[in-house]
Design a protein around this motif. Sequence first.
Motif, PDB file in Angstrom:
ATOM      1  N   ARG A  41      18.463  -0.096   7.183  1.00 44.31           N
ATOM      2  CA  ARG A  41      19.318  -1.069   6.502  1.00 44.31           C
ATOM      3  C   ARG A  41      18.711  -2.463   6.552  1.00 44.31           C
ATOM      4  N   SER A  42      17.409  -2.488   6.309  1.00 41.16           N
ATOM      5  CA  SER A  42      16.670  -3.748   6.295  1.00 41.16           C
ATOM      6  C   SER A  42      16.633  -4.276   4.871  1.00 41.16           C
ATOM      7  N   LYS A  43      17.341  -5.356   4.619  1.00 43.03           N
ATOM      8  CA  LYS A  43      17.415  -5.913   3.272  1.00 43.03           C
ATOM      9  C   LYS A  43      16.041  -6.356   2.780  1.00 43.03           C
ATOM     10  N   ILE A  44      15.279  -7.038   3.622  1.00 41.28           N
ATOM     11  CA  ILE A  44      13.992  -7.583   3.188  1.00 41.28           C
ATOM     12  C   ILE A  44      12.981  -6.468   2.938  1.00 41.28           C
ATOM     13  N   ILE A  45      12.869  -5.511   3.857  1.00 38.95           N
ATOM     14  CA  ILE A  45      11.908  -4.419   3.681  1.00 38.95           C
ATOM     15  C   ILE A  45      12.288  -3.567   2.480  1.00 38.95           C
ATOM     16  N   PHE A  46      13.572  -3.295   2.312  1.00 36.90           N
ATOM     17  CA  PHE A  46      14.021  -2.482   1.185  1.00 36.90           C
ATOM     18  C   PHE A  46      13.732  -3.189  -0.138  1.00 36.90           C
ATOM     19  N   GLN A  47      14.037  -4.485  -0.218  1.00 32.78           N
ATOM     20  CA  GLN A  47      13.772  -5.234  -1.446  1.00 32.78           C
ATOM     21  C   GLN A  47      12.286  -5.275  -1.770  1.00 32.78           C
ATOM     22  N   GLU A  48      11.471  -5.545  -0.763  1.00 29.83           N
ATOM     23  CA  GLU A  48      10.033  -5.643  -0.984  1.00 29.83           C
ATOM     24  C   GLU A  48       9.470  -4.329  -1.510  1.00 29.83           C
ATOM     25  N   ALA A  49       9.872  -3.225  -0.899  1.00 32.48           N
ATOM     26  CA  ALA A  49       9.365  -1.921  -1.335  1.00 32.48           C
ATOM     27  C   ALA A  49       9.917  -1.542  -2.701  1.00 32.48           C
ATOM     28  N   LEU A  50      11.171  -1.891  -2.983  1.00 29.19           N
ATOM     29  CA  LEU A  50      11.776  -1.534  -4.266  1.00 29.19           C
ATOM     30  C   LEU A  50      11.065  -2.222  -5.425  1.00 29.19           C
ATOM     31  N   VAL A  51      10.663  -3.470  -5.256  1.00 28.91           N
ATOM     32  CA  VAL A  51       9.944  -4.190  -6.312  1.00 28.91           C
ATOM     33  C   VAL A  51       8.637  -3.470  -6.647  1.00 28.91           C
ATOM     34  N   LYS A  82       0.818  -1.215   0.000  1.00 23.58           N
ATOM     35  CA  LYS A  82       0.000   0.000   0.000  1.00 23.58           C
ATOM     36  C   LYS A  82       0.851   1.264   0.000  1.00 23.58           C
ATOM     37  N   TYR A  83       1.957   1.244   0.736  1.00 19.14           N
ATOM     38  CA  TYR A  83       2.792   2.449   0.893  1.00 19.14           C
ATOM     39  C   TYR A  83       4.253   2.111   0.590  1.00 19.14           C
ATOM     40  N   PRO A  84       4.567   1.767  -0.650  1.00 26.94           N
ATOM     41  CA  PRO A  84       5.934   1.326  -0.947  1.00 26.94           C
ATOM     42  C   PRO A  84       6.984   2.420  -0.782  1.00 26.94           C
ATOM     43  N   ILE A  85       6.632   3.667  -1.110  1.00 32.81           N
ATOM     44  CA  ILE A  85       7.623   4.748  -1.014  1.00 32.81           C
ATOM     45  C   ILE A  85       8.015   4.978   0.447  1.00 32.81           C
ATOM     46  N   SER A  86       7.026   4.979   1.333  1.00 33.91           N
ATOM     47  CA  SER A  86       7.318   5.191   2.756  1.00 33.91           C
ATOM     48  C   SER A  86       8.190   4.071   3.310  1.00 33.91           C
ATOM     49  N   TYR A  87       7.865   2.847   2.956  1.00 32.58           N
ATOM     50  CA  TYR A  87       8.635   1.723   3.488  1.00 32.58           C
ATOM     51  C   TYR A  87       9.996   1.593   2.813  1.00 32.58           C
TER      52      TYR A  87
END
Length: 517
Positions: free
Chosen positions: A302-312, A289-294
Amino acid sequence: MVSQPETPLTAQSTLSLRPARDHRDRIATSSTLSRSKRYNRSHVGGTTSNTSYNQQNEFPIFSHSGDVDINIHTPSGGEARYLLHRHTLTRCSGFFEASTSEQWSKAKLLAGGNEVARLAPDGSLPTPAASTVDGDLDGDLPRKRWRYELDPGTGDGDIPMLIQKDESRAAPSKSIFGPGDGSRGRHKSSHSTSSSRDFFRSVSNLHHQQQAHHVSKADQDLLRDYDNLFRTMYNYPPVLDGVNVADAYVQCKSLLNLADQYDALAVVGPRVDHHLLQFQSRLWKQIAKYPISYLRLGYLARSKIIFQEALVHVVGQWPSGERSLRAALPDIVLDIIEDKVDELEENVSRVEGRLFRLNLTNSRGERVGPNTNYLDWLAVSLFRQWIADNTSPQPAPPSSTDRRSRDMPRQPLPPAVPPLTSLGRAYRTLGAPNPAAYLGHDECKRFLKLTPDMYSRENLRRFEKRMDELKAMARDIVRPLMGSSLELDLGGSGRVVEGISYLTCTAVANRDLPWPS
């Protein structure tokens, strides 16, 4: 040493003949007795079991060994007090490392060089002379003391910031119970001590209830963030919402911004990452829902999983939200986004070229055309027209100057690369396992009726059969775009998640992260 008022007079005379306990034994005893009431207690004074102040040496008040006195006062009356260690703060925060250095330090050198910075009964730090009276000397204890206060700033846009005060000019903090002269309790009886203790506890509780009632929500959040910041530095879990993922995001974002302000992201980031990942599927839905914020939160933590998920999600919807991204994220993250967008566009272009070259063959293996098999060629033409219509944005309406022009208005050229959002919907439809998702029976029937001579039940069945062959080949062609790198996509099946129609096949490796892996 301060006497114990609750001890009978005869017992005091007997105890006075015993040798004094070792300094470290007293510290261990007081820490053990107070560990069960570590949090949610007043550190101001008047709440101890006797008038002689129980020295604490645990978070957030290290009265025996703390050398950094931090006072936080908010405009609406909120207060927080910490007595922490320089060696811990400097390891966790670049701000404290720089401000306590020889160049910027305003520390006060205690008299004698080895006195212990302990709290007086009123909650304030004693003078060096008072520390000497205690007789607790230890060459290993801090020789300097730093003092910080929260400066709220002068303007509306100013960010509250801890500033270092000159300890030699700082006035001792006052208690709501008056001056903290420990000698008063030495001559009180046991009855007066008990009454005074009950009164102090009642007044203290009333004071904190009134303070909590009047402190604004913004100041409560600020105090919470500072408490979580220092708790994390001392390896205590921060107090964050563990039920509502939306509230947890707001708290984590605020804590990360504060940690960024004091150059402590390396310590706070892993704690935030660990807390948010516990939400699992609820977190993935919020990121969708809020990819830019996350994406920004994942970058700060420096969260690899959160950053990857939001970047996709961000790449799949490009250029949606581009302006917000450029305002909220540094250039290094934008470079990663643009690189991934270029990679996705290249993959889409290859697939698109194969789709437009898609054709049918007759029984002799020849490509169908208007002169060999008109009906099959009509099926290929309708299929290509559907691709063109669904992978290109609608043309802009003609301007007023074009309407008044006598000549035929010039047709605008299509964009070199259509928006990925519109492309995603088209390719998701092409890759759907249900062939009736597009160009179904009714559409084929209406198309054939445009040529009455060609329309018949037999021709319609043949037309639909050949269209299904095209759909099957197209489904194989777009399969590389149907993969998903999302945690939200269960099992990586490529199934269209509800509310997601864009492409989610972007792969993010460790080398694509904006920080060293």
